[in-house]
Design an enzyme around this catalytic site. Structure first.
Site, PDB file in Angstrom:
ATOM      1  N   LYS A 137      51.828  25.079  55.621  1.00  0.00           N
ATOM      2  CA  LYS A 137      51.482  23.773  56.183  1.00  0.00           C
ATOM      3  C   LYS A 137      52.473  22.757  55.613  1.00  0.00           C
ATOM      4  CE  LYS A 137      47.602  20.589  56.862  1.00  0.00           C
ATOM      5  NZ  LYS A 137      46.241  20.241  56.427  1.00  0.00           N
ATOM      6  N   GLU A 160      42.253  14.593  60.142  1.00  0.00           N
ATOM      7  CA  GLU A 160      43.065  15.782  60.398  1.00  0.00           C
ATOM      8  C   GLU A 160      42.530  16.577  61.593  1.00  0.00           C
ATOM      9  OE1 GLU A 160      45.009  17.575  56.523  1.00  0.00           O
ATOM     10  OE2 GLU A 160      42.853  17.272  56.222  1.00  0.00           O
TER      11      GLU A 160
END
Length: 112
Positions: free
Chosen positions: A96, A21
């Site tokens: 998110k 990520e």
């Protein structure tokens, strides 16, 4: 009391607890709500909240950093707004999208 609402400010940053990520940019959506009194703004930008400047500031800040948690983003954005724009209260929501495969969205909301 009056309120300024900014919904879905789209920013791209490195966010997440996993190494993969931190190698990619991911989309966050930021919601901001600020209580204020707009009764005396009288068509004068200096007497109100400059939401364009606020959005530029928040976008620049978030896009220039990397984070592990959306909770950290929410806290730091709220503190940035409090410091630069001095509202009595600010609410920040950080979303998110696609963080969890079978969830449409994950969101954290802080009030400062």
């Amino acid at each position: 009391m009056d309120t300024l609402n900014i919904k879905g400010l789209n920013v791209s940053t490195r966010i997440g607890v996993y190494a993969w990520e931190q190698r990619i940019n991911q989309q966050l959506l930021i919601d901001i709500s600020i209580d204020a009194d707009f009764s005396s703004c009288q068509e004068d930008l200096a007497k109100t909240l400059d939401y364009e400047a606020l959005c530029r500031s928040v976008t620049g800040y978030v896009e220039s950093k990397s984070f592990q948690l959306i909770e950290t983003v929410a806290n730091e954005v709220a503190e940035l707004i409090k410091k630069q724009f001095t509202p009595s209260q600010v609410t920040v929501g950080i979303s998110k999208p696609h963080a969890i495969k079978n969830a449409q969205n994950i969101q954290v909301i802080v009030r400062r």
